[in-house]
Scaffold this motif. Sequence first.
Motif, PDB file in Angstrom:
ATOM      1  N   LYS A   4      60.318  77.555 -11.699  1.00 57.07           N
ATOM      2  CA  LYS A   4      61.743  77.923 -11.739  1.00 57.07           C
ATOM      3  C   LYS A   4      62.133  78.949 -10.677  1.00 57.07           C
ATOM      4  N   LEU A   5      61.490  78.874  -9.503  1.00 61.37           N
ATOM      5  CA  LEU A   5      61.878  79.762  -8.409  1.00 61.37           C
ATOM      6  C   LEU A   5      63.206  79.301  -7.826  1.00 61.37           C
ATOM      7  N   THR A   6      63.902  80.221  -7.194  1.00 64.99           N
ATOM      8  CA  THR A   6      65.165  79.878  -6.550  1.00 64.99           C
ATOM      9  C   THR A   6      64.893  79.169  -5.223  1.00 64.99           C
ATOM     10  N   ALA A   7      65.964  78.689  -4.594  1.00 65.57           N
ATOM     11  CA  ALA A   7      65.831  77.816  -3.420  1.00 65.57           C
ATOM     12  C   ALA A   7      65.165  78.495  -2.224  1.00 65.57           C
ATOM     13  N   ILE A   8      65.612  79.663  -1.845  1.00 65.27           N
ATOM     14  CA  ILE A   8      65.101  80.270  -0.603  1.00 65.27           C
ATOM     15  C   ILE A   8      63.621  80.644  -0.711  1.00 65.27           C
ATOM     16  N   PRO A   9      63.169  81.329  -1.781  1.00 62.24           N
ATOM     17  CA  PRO A   9      61.724  81.587  -1.874  1.00 62.24           C
ATOM     18  C   PRO A   9      60.910  80.286  -1.935  1.00 62.24           C
ATOM     19  N   SER A  10      61.411  79.290  -2.655  1.00 63.30           N
ATOM     20  CA  SER A  10      60.710  78.004  -2.727  1.00 63.30           C
ATOM     21  C   SER A  10      60.606  77.366  -1.353  1.00 63.30           C
ATOM     22  N   LEU A  11      61.679  77.452  -0.594  1.00 62.07           N
ATOM     23  CA  LEU A  11      61.717  76.880   0.740  1.00 62.07           C
ATOM     24  C   LEU A  11      60.726  77.583   1.664  1.00 62.07           C
ATOM     25  N   ILE A  12      60.723  78.893   1.647  1.00 62.14           N
ATOM     26  CA  ILE A  12      59.822  79.666   2.512  1.00 62.14           C
ATOM     27  C   ILE A  12      58.365  79.410   2.143  1.00 62.14           C
ATOM     28  N   ILE A  13      58.050  79.446   0.855  1.00 61.60           N
ATOM     29  CA  ILE A  13      56.672  79.198   0.418  1.00 61.60           C
ATOM     30  C   ILE A  13      56.248  77.774   0.781  1.00 61.60           C
ATOM     31  N   SER A  14      57.140  76.819   0.623  1.00 64.61           N
ATOM     32  CA  SER A  14      56.835  75.430   0.966  1.00 64.61           C
ATOM     33  C   SER A  14      56.551  75.277   2.456  1.00 64.61           C
ATOM     34  N   MET A  15      57.346  75.960   3.285  1.00 61.55           N
ATOM     35  CA  MET A  15      57.137  75.909   4.735  1.00 61.55           C
ATOM     36  C   MET A  15      55.783  76.494   5.113  1.00 61.55           C
ATOM     37  N   ILE A  16      55.423  77.593   4.487  1.00 62.25           N
ATOM     38  CA  ILE A  16      54.128  78.224   4.767  1.00 62.25           C
ATOM     39  C   ILE A  16      52.993  77.306   4.314  1.00 62.25           C
ATOM     40  N   ALA A  17      53.105  76.768   3.101  1.00 63.54           N
ATOM     41  CA  ALA A  17      52.062  75.878   2.584  1.00 63.54           C
ATOM     42  C   ALA A  17      51.915  74.637   3.463  1.00 63.54           C
ATOM     43  N   GLY A  18      53.034  74.092   3.917  1.00 62.59           N
ATOM     44  CA  GLY A  18      52.986  72.917   4.791  1.00 62.59           C
ATOM     45  C   GLY A  18      52.304  73.208   6.114  1.00 62.59           C
ATOM     46  N   ARG A  19      52.598  74.369   6.694  1.00 61.90           N
ATOM     47  CA  ARG A  19      51.961  74.737   7.961  1.00 61.90           C
ATOM     48  C   ARG A  19      50.450  74.945   7.767  1.00 61.90           C
ATOM     49  N   ILE A  20      50.074  75.518   6.629  1.00 59.90           N
ATOM     50  CA  ILE A  20      48.642  75.685   6.338  1.00 59.90           C
ATOM     51  C   ILE A  20      47.983  74.311   6.212  1.00 59.90           C
ATOM     52  N   ALA A  21      48.637  73.388   5.509  1.00 59.97           N
ATOM     53  CA  ALA A  21      48.108  72.031   5.370  1.00 59.97           C
ATOM     54  C   ALA A  21      47.968  71.352   6.733  1.00 59.97           C
ATOM     55  N   ALA A  22      48.942  71.567   7.612  1.00 61.41           N
ATOM     56  CA  ALA A  22      48.876  70.991   8.958  1.00 61.41           C
ATOM     57  C   ALA A  22      47.686  71.565   9.723  1.00 61.41           C
ATOM     58  N   GLY A  23      47.504  72.880   9.642  1.00 61.23           N
ATOM     59  CA  GLY A  23      46.371  73.519  10.315  1.00 61.23           C
ATOM     60  C   GLY A  23      45.033  73.016   9.796  1.00 61.23           C
ATOM     61  N   LEU A  24      44.927  72.870   8.478  1.00 62.15           N
ATOM     62  CA  LEU A  24      43.686  72.344   7.895  1.00 62.15           C
ATOM     63  C   LEU A  24      43.446  70.888   8.311  1.00 62.15           C
ATOM     64  N   THR A  25      44.510  70.118   8.388  1.00 64.95           N
ATOM     65  CA  THR A  25      44.387  68.724   8.820  1.00 64.95           C
ATOM     66  C   THR A  25      43.908  68.658  10.261  1.00 64.95           C
ATOM     67  N   VAL A  26      44.475  69.499  11.123  1.00 67.59           N
ATOM     68  CA  VAL A  26      44.019  69.544  12.522  1.00 67.59           C
ATOM     69  C   VAL A  26      42.537  69.913  12.564  1.00 67.59           C
ATOM     70  N   ALA A  27      42.126  70.895  11.764  1.00 66.18           N
ATOM     71  CA  ALA A  27      40.725  71.312  11.744  1.00 66.18           C
ATOM     72  C   ALA A  27      39.810  70.153  11.331  1.00 66.18           C
ATOM     73  N   VAL A  28      40.229  69.381  10.341  1.00 67.67           N
ATOM     74  CA  VAL A  28      39.431  68.230   9.900  1.00 67.67           C
ATOM     75  C   VAL A  28      39.401  67.159  10.996  1.00 67.67           C
ATOM     76  N   LEU A  29      40.523  66.895  11.630  1.00 68.60           N
ATOM     77  CA  LEU A  29      40.570  65.884  12.695  1.00 68.60           C
ATOM     78  C   LEU A  29      39.712  66.289  13.888  1.00 68.60           C
ATOM     79  N   VAL A  30      39.657  67.584  14.181  1.00 74.32           N
ATOM     80  CA  VAL A  30      38.801  68.083  15.254  1.00 74.32           C
ATOM     81  C   VAL A  30      37.340  67.779  14.919  1.00 74.32           C
ATOM     82  N   GLN A  31      36.962  68.045  13.673  1.00 75.10           N
ATOM     83  CA  GLN A  31      35.571  67.823  13.260  1.00 75.10           C
ATOM     84  C   GLN A  31      35.216  66.339  13.181  1.00 75.10           C
ATOM     85  N   LEU A  32      36.109  65.531  12.635  1.00 76.38           N
ATOM     86  CA  LEU A  32      35.815  64.110  12.440  1.00 76.38           C
ATOM     87  C   LEU A  32      35.946  63.280  13.708  1.00 76.38           C
TER      88      LEU A  32
END
Length: 177
Positions: A102-130
């Motif tokens: 039940k978070l409000t829109a702006i904190p949810s948006l910011i946290i989602s953006m951060i989580a997405g960027r972390i997921a992108a970085g982890l995906t790049v790391a896996v693609l580098v290894q594989l």
Amino acid sequence: MNRKFETKEIVLSGLLLASGIILPMAFHLFGMTGPIALPMHIPVLIGGFLLSPHLALLLGILTPLISGLLTGMPVIFPMAIIMAFELGTYGLTASLLTTKLKLTAIPSLIISMIAGRIAAGLTVAVLVQLFGIKMNPFIYVKGSVITGLPGIIIQLFFIPSLIFAINKYLKKPAIKA
């Protein structure tokens, strides 16, 4: 896990998916490139606020993959793969934060953006290894944030207002900014 989706939720998912394919093409017509304006992110983040976590995740994964197959933007490997993980994380995180926590829109948006960027970085790391692709995960994330700053600003101002208006139109309880 027998989850039944409402017809309007499936229709909304389809509309957001189509928007995620058409919006980047429209931005390109006006000379704004995807990495700067981040037009594909907008419908996925909106979906995170309006859809169940399952559909928001699916929307985020499918949007770059289908767009890549139909339009060539983004290139399937590695960009559409990276974006599928990033946008899938956006949708899932925004949906979980607003429906479960039940978070409000702006904190949810910011946290989602951060989580997405972390997921992108982890995906790049896996693609580098594989696959030995020549990318540095940290430089990729840093570059995507710096390059995408105009799009991030657009999202922070545009999405909460749009979510409020959509919820008002649908007569749903509004997610506060």
